[in-house]
Write a protein that holds these residues in place. Structure first.
Motif: not given
Length: 257
Positions: A28-36, A75-84, A108-111, A252-255
């Motif tokens: 959800t958060l990754e999608l919202i970050g791209r315009g939802g 949430v899941m993050t990779y390199g400080g950003n939300y993952t897919k 292809e996402p590295e994660y 996995i971060k608790k934001l």
């Protein structure tokens, strides 16, 4: 809570719900970050699974409430950003790369990893295996929708397969006017993902005027496997261990609390 209730059954292990909550929250958060879902509804997110995720607030159970509360803000993050936050019902026994199984257009996402999955210990056989029957005319119409034509379809063959995940990356149509190849993910999407349940195709049978495709798994098979999460929860794995089984390189971060 409504997403977890819409995506999983009401009698599953609480830890499987909790793992799904982490992945769905990230999605959800990754999608919202791209315009939802603004292009569809002028909103950040919606309850239409074609645009976002399944949602069924009426099916929320006490166990789902506890699972979401248990993972609040995680949430899941990779390199400080939300993952897919990709997930599917059944990976068939091994998860798949996004470019192969989803037809993902980017790198292809590295994660994203292709990993073995223990779902076969819990999933009903009728949900693990599937078959889809098509007339040659139906296959010809699907091919035309994808911008190709071979005249009357005579045969359907696996053109290329990702050896690691077993997914078909290209299907070849052989007809009276030649041969054409289409991506497996595009064929599944056009033929109907409820009918062609996955791109893990195990057999193609030519039977008179009909062609039958057989396979295993339900969904694209990228990221978390829901039936696999069920199996891992029964093995005693905690939500973070379940998520990391499918996304081994994420953090996995608790934001928020």
């Amino acid at each position: 809570m409504g997403v977890v209730a819409g995506e999983m059954r009401g009698d599953w292990p609480e830890k499987a719900y909790a793992a799904q909550a982490i992945v769905a929250r990230t999605f959800t958060l990754e999608l919202i970050g791209r315009g939802g879902t603004k292009e569809f509804h002028q909103t950040d997110i919606c309850t239409d699974e074609k645009h976002a995720q399944a949602y069924n607030a009426g099916a929320v159970t006490p166990a789902i409430r506890r699972a979401v509360k248990m993972t609040r803000g995680e949430v899941m993050t990779y390199g400080g950003n939300y993952t897919k936050g990709w997930f599917s019902a059944s990976c068939g026994g091994r998860t798949a790369p996004a470019r192969v199984a989803l037809g993902y257009a980017g790198e292809e996402p590295e994660y994203i990893a292709s990993v073995n999955c223990p779902e076969e210990g819990v999933i009903p056989e009728e949900e693990l295996y599937w078959s889809a029957r098509f007339s040659r005319a139906e296959l010809g119409a699907i091919l035309k929708t994808l911008g190709e034509s071979v005249g009357e379809v005579l045969r359907l063959e696996v053109g290329e397969r990702d050896q690691g995940s077993h997914r078909v990356s290209r299907l070849d149509f052989i007809g009276t006017e030649g041969r054409a190849g289409v991506r497996g993910a595009d064929f599944r999407r056009t033929a109907g993902p409820e009918k062609v349940r996955s791109t893990w195709i195990t057999d193609i049978q030519q039977e008179g005027e009909e062609i039958t495709i057989k396979g295993r798994g339900f969904g694209h098979g990228v990221g978390l496997c829901q039936w696999g999460a069920h199996a891992l929860a029964l093995q005693g794995k905690d939500p973070h261990e379940i998520v990391k089984h499918y996304y081994p390189d994420v953090e996995i971060k608790k934001l928020w609390k």
